[in-house]
Design an enzyme around this catalytic site. Structure first.
Site, short mmCIF file in Angstrom:
data_model
loop_
_atom_site.label_atom_id
_atom_site.label_comp_id
_atom_site.label_asym_id
_atom_site.label_seq_id
_atom_site.Cartn_x
_atom_site.Cartn_y
_atom_site.Cartn_z
N HIS A 75 0.82 -1.21 0.00
CA HIS A 75 0.00 0.00 0.00
C HIS A 75 0.86 1.27 0.00
CE1 HIS A 75 -3.89 -2.08 0.88
NE2 HIS A 75 -3.10 -2.94 1.46
N ASN A 149 -10.29 -2.90 2.52
CA ASN A 149 -9.98 -2.90 1.09
C ASN A 149 -11.26 -2.71 0.29
OD1 ASN A 149 -7.21 -3.35 1.28
ND2 ASN A 149 -7.40 -5.57 1.16
N PHE A 162 1.34 -14.10 4.69
CA PHE A 162 1.36 -12.76 4.09
C PHE A 162 2.72 -12.41 3.47
CE2 PHE A 162 1.19 -8.01 4.29
CZ PHE A 162 0.10 -7.83 3.47
N HIS A 340 -3.83 0.98 12.06
CA HIS A 340 -3.62 -0.28 12.78
C HIS A 340 -4.99 -0.89 13.11
CE1 HIS A 340 -2.50 -3.25 15.59
NE2 HIS A 340 -2.57 -2.53 16.69
N TYR A 363 0.97 -4.26 12.08
CA TYR A 363 0.86 -2.83 11.75
C TYR A 363 1.72 -1.94 12.64
CZ TYR A 363 -2.60 -3.92 8.23
OH TYR A 363 -3.21 -4.42 7.11
N ARG A 370 8.84 2.31 9.77
CA ARG A 370 8.69 3.53 8.95
C ARG A 370 9.15 4.78 9.71
NH1 ARG A 370 4.15 5.61 6.30
NH2 ARG A 370 2.68 5.06 7.94
FE1 HDD Z 1 -2.56 -4.79 5.44
C1 HDD Z 1 -1.10 -1.75 5.14
C2 HDD Z 1 -5.52 -3.50 4.36
C3 HDD Z 1 -3.92 -7.96 5.36
C4 HDD Z 1 0.15 -5.98 6.94
N1 HDD Z 1 -3.19 -3.00 4.84
C5 HDD Z 1 -2.42 -1.86 4.78
C6 HDD Z 1 -3.21 -0.77 4.31
C7 HDD Z 1 -4.46 -1.26 4.09
C8 HDD Z 1 -4.44 -2.65 4.44
C9 HDD Z 1 -5.67 -0.49 3.59
C10 HDD Z 1 -2.73 0.63 4.05
C11 HDD Z 1 -3.01 1.54 5.20
C12 HDD Z 1 -2.60 2.95 4.85
O1 HDD Z 1 -3.23 3.54 3.98
O2 HDD Z 1 -1.62 3.42 5.45
N2 HDD Z 1 -4.33 -5.58 4.89
C13 HDD Z 1 -5.46 -4.87 4.58
C14 HDD Z 1 -6.58 -5.76 4.52
C15 HDD Z 1 -6.12 -7.01 4.78
C16 HDD Z 1 -4.71 -6.90 5.03
C17 HDD Z 1 -8.00 -5.34 4.25
C18 HDD Z 1 -6.86 -8.31 4.86
C19 HDD Z 1 -8.08 -8.42 5.24
N3 HDD Z 1 -1.98 -6.63 6.00
C20 HDD Z 1 -2.68 -7.81 5.92
C21 HDD Z 1 -1.96 -8.86 6.55
C22 HDD Z 1 -0.81 -8.30 7.02
C23 HDD Z 1 -0.84 -6.91 6.66
C24 HDD Z 1 -2.42 -10.31 6.69
C25 HDD Z 1 0.31 -8.93 7.79
C26 HDD Z 1 0.15 -9.82 8.71
N4 HDD Z 1 -0.76 -4.03 5.87
C27 HDD Z 1 0.18 -4.69 6.54
C28 HDD Z 1 1.37 -3.84 6.91
C29 HDD Z 1 0.97 -2.45 6.30
C30 HDD Z 1 -0.38 -2.74 5.71
C31 HDD Z 1 2.69 -4.40 6.50
C32 HDD Z 1 1.95 -1.80 5.37
C33 HDD Z 1 1.98 -0.33 5.75
C34 HDD Z 1 1.21 -0.25 6.97
O3 HDD Z 1 0.78 -1.49 7.32
O4 HDD Z 1 1.00 0.75 7.61
O5 HDD Z 1 1.46 -3.77 8.29
#
Ligand code: HDD
Length: 724
Positions: A75, A149, A162, A340, A363, A370
């Site tokens: 993202h 999402n 993931f 988060h 998160y 970051r």
């Molecule tokens: Fe995630 C970012 C949504 C599964 C780990 N995720 C992130 C963002 C969104 C989602 C909208 C961007 C937030 C922003 O705009 O800053 N993610 C989802 C949805 C999931 C999902 C709807 C499943 C239902 N995500 C998911 C899993 C993991 C992550 C299974 C890890 C275990 N997601 C992350 C992250 C991020 C992230 C690595 C990257 C940047 C952030 O968190 O802030 O932690």
């Protein structure tokens, strides 16, 4: 005690304390010292070396050298907006004690960030991808984040997968290609070996993955969460955002071209809409399931690869979000906002969904990467609008100055302050779910069915939607070079629906080989849940997942190109422009070059866009008015003919009046009827609306608007013959 009352502007007021405005101010260093010259460094002699003591040079360079922080690992590319949420009524009180969802008098400020998942921060907007839809509500009870999402399910069931999923879909580790695309061997290798991805793949291959606008896509919390009411009763809940403008998409050819012509398409669309006062609006709705009904469905509510079909559990609207303010500074707000899913407020809790459980760890961990500090919650965009009191915070970049000698609890030296709150005083108390079990690296057989909801999705599509999905497979798997991966994937699609697999195989030059399908990689065990759900309710079709069925028809904020040259018919342009504006659509004059064009009767009109700076892909519809000279000039312009051909091919509404019809006839637009010479009839055929001199302009404008409101006219069989 400090107030916890929140209004629509609470966040804006708080941010104001951090805003800087240079108007009428002197430039200074970081230390506030005024600066007189920034074009030369301090040197020993006019041609001499730069001096180490040049604090101005050093400060400017150091800031520049440290301007970037790690982009989000997923993202990374996103766009943000401020707004507020207001419940329609107090009907949710029965289900949750979360005040911001139950008090219609409270407007809760919020910040939303929409994003793509795979591409890096500078990648293009209109790639085929899931879109993130993350909302931070600054509530009276603290921050609540709904990190969702635009697709209601996910690729995997357990978050331990993931990193593998993201490694597979991101550019390859050896040559870092391709950017922002799943269309390569590694992703489809992984996906074909992990059949639990199949349902999500169907959504990603559908038009949902190429939204027309962030303002025109749904949002989903994905997981099953919990609502807890004041009496402590818990229920399962799924969150949905529904755009008031309806859910609409681009077509794939258009999306690919936009990546080049305007890689900021979605970002610009959101920014401009808010800037013009066309505030995006989304309705928040929920599906609620009683705890005792947990096993009444033929899938597990804890399995994030499943939807609860709306036909089984209808949506209950809660209230509306309005996005009404653009950020002041991209980095400070959109880049630094840190979401988060574990940011919860009383009345909302998590479930044991193994995908959600892992997210609860990831998160905060990623924000520390970051921000290089656990103090990221102090950054203005992340601060709650209610006071924060605890003994935490020493560490990099601490802002708050906590007074006193006590930063521990219990204490007597600060008379037990800050105090602990009771549940009545607003403390967050976790739902007391009973849990027991052996430590196992396994999952319940209730997660084992990877295909029936993929089939449900396929069965619920209209034929044009199915066609687009099959074409998306031809593109995605067509880019896969390893034939065995294509075959394995098609074999998996065969388990979804044999006709889907057949159609996919035809475009890929392969045979359907059912024996190549992958069973599963999970370690499954029979348990109570798997026994119970086997009897559960299901549906074979869910019209709610189709974008075409029940489509919202609106012309609001749609962009219409009016193609003109000198000698155009002024009355027609004015009448149609007004008709469009009265329905909230925007009319833009498009011509060969920027200038003031002269009508056949001497009026002037300014050109908004030239053919060099725009294209049909940047519009939702096109209108060609009459005016002999204007039309004759345009007949000789390849750009104009291409514009019409392309708009036709992308199934957009086309309007033509008087001589404008001749331009249509000079293009390659085929297989549609247009108004006959000297006829007073307005002819509307497959979204092409035409009228000759005798017809009423008002009636023509109304018919054209009807065609625009349908967004796309998929019934143009001849479009494949049109060169564009
Ligand atoms: Fe995630 C970012 C949504 C599964 C780990 N995720 C992130 C963002 C969104 C989602 C909208 C961007 C937030 C922003 O705009 O800053 N993610 C989802 C949805 C999931 C999902 C709807 C499943 C239902 N995500 C998911 C899993 C993991 C992550 C299974 C890890 C275990 N997601 C992350 C992250 C991020 C992230 C690595 C990257 C940047 C952030 O968190 O802030 O932690």
């Amino acid at each position: 005690m400090s107030s916890r009352k929140v209004d629509e502007n609470s966040k804006n007021r708080q941010l104001d304390e951090f805003r800087e405005d240079s108007k009428d101010q002197f430039m200074t260093t970081d230390q506030g010292v005024r600066v007189n010259h920034v074009d030369d460094s301090l040197k020993a002699g006019f041609r001499g070396p730069t001096l180490m003591e040049d604090f101005l040079f050093r400060e400017r360079m150091t800031h520049f050298d440290h301007e970037s922080i790690p982009e989000r690992v997923v993202h990374a590319r996103g766009s943000g907006a401020h707004g507020f949420f207001q419940p329609y009524n107090d009907s949710m009180k029965e289900f949750t004690k979360a005040k911001f969802l139950t008090d219609p008098n409270v407007k809760t400020p919020l910040f939303v960030r929409f994003s793509t998942v795979v591409g890096s921060r500078g990648s293009a907007d209109t790639v085929r991808d899931v879109r993130g839809f993350a909302t931070k509500f600054y509530t009276e009870e603290g921050n609540y984040d709904l990190v969702g999402n635009n697709i209601p399910v996910f690729f995997i069931q357990d978050s331990i997968k993931f990193p593998d999923l993201v490694h597979a879909i991101k550019p390859r580790p050896d040559h870092e290609m391709p950017q922002a695309s799943a269309a390569h061997d590694t992703f489809w290798d992984f996906a074909s070996l992990m059949p639990e991805t199949t349902h999500m793949l169907m959504w990603v291959l559908s038009d949902r993955a190429i939204p027309r606008s962030f303002r025109m896509m749904e949002g989903f919390g994905v997981h099953t969460f919990r609502f807890i009411n004041a009496a402590g009763k818990a229920r399962f809940v799924k969150f949905h955002w529904r755009p008031l403008l309806g859910t609409h998409s681009l077509v794939w050819d258009e999306a690919q071209k936009l990546n080049g012509k305007d890689p900021d398409w979605l970002r610009r669309d959101l920014w401009e809409a808010i800037d013009m006062g066309d505030y995006p609006e989304f309705e928040l709705a929920v599906q609620i399931v009683e705890e005792e009904d947990e096993f009444k469905f033929n899938f597990d509510l804890l399995d994030a690869t499943k939807i609860i079909p709306e036909e089984l559990v209808p949506l209950r609207p809660i209230g509306k979000m309005t996005l009404n303010r653009n950020p002041d500074n991209f980095f400070a707000e959109t880049e630094q906002v840190a979401f988060h899913p574990g940011n919860l407020v009383p009345g909302i809790d998590v479930t044991n969904d193994p995908l959600l459980q892992g997210r609860l760890f990831s998160y905060v961990d990623t924000q520390i990467n970051r921000f290089n500090s656990a103090n990221f919650a102090e950054v203005p965009i992340n601060r709650p609008v209610v006071p924060v009191h605890n003994g935490q915070g020493a560490g990099f970049m601490r802002q708050t100055i906590n007074k006193g000698k006590v930063n521990y609890w219990p204490n007597s030296l600060a008379e037990g302050h800050p105090k602990l709150a009771s549940e009545e005083e607003g403390a967050y108390v976790h739902h007391q779910e009973k849990v027991e079990g052996h430590k196992v690296r396994a999952r319940s057989e209730s997660f084992k069915d990877h295909f029936s909801q993929a089939t449900l999705f396929w069965n619920s599509m209209t034929e044009p939607e199915k066609k687009h999905l099959v074409e998306a497979i031809h593109f995605e798997l067509g880019k896969v070079e390893t034939i065995a991966i294509r075959e394995r994937m098609v074999a998996n699609f065969n388990k979804v629906a044999p006709d889907l697999a057949q159609r996919a195989a035809e475009g890929l030059g392969i045979e359907v080989k059912p024996e190549m399908a992958t069973e599963t990689t999970g370690n499954f065990a029979k348990d109570k849940a798997s026994e119970k759900i086997s009897e559960g309710k299901s549906v074979s079709e869910s019209p709610a997942v189709s974008m075409e069925i029940g489509k919202v028809e609106s012309a609001k904020s749609r962009r219409v190109a009016i193609l003109l040259e000198d000698g155009y018919n002024h009355d027609e342009v004015m009448a149609i422009k007004q008709a469009l504006q009265s329905e909230g659509a925007q009319a833009k004059i498009v011509s060969k070059v920027f200038k003031n064009l002269k009508s056949s009767t001497g009026e002037e009109i300014a050109v908004d866009k030239s053919h060099i700076t725009t294209g049909s892909i940047m519009f939702d519809a096109v209108y060609v008015p009459g005016g002999q000279a204007s039309v004759e000039a345009m007949k000789k312009q390849g750009d104009v003919l291409h514009f019409l051909n392309e708009a036709f091919k992308h199934c957009k509404a086309i309007g033509a009046s008087r001589e404008g019809i001749d331009l249509l006839l000079a293009s390659d637009v085929a297989g549609v009827q247009v108004a006959e010479e000297a006829s007073a009839d307005i002819v509307s055929d497959k979204g092409v609306v035409s009228a000759r001199a005798a017809a009423s302009l008002d009636a023509f404008g109304a018919s054209f608007l009807e065609a625009i409101k349908k967004h796309r006219h998929w019934n143009r069989e001849e479009k494949s013959m049109v060169p564009a």
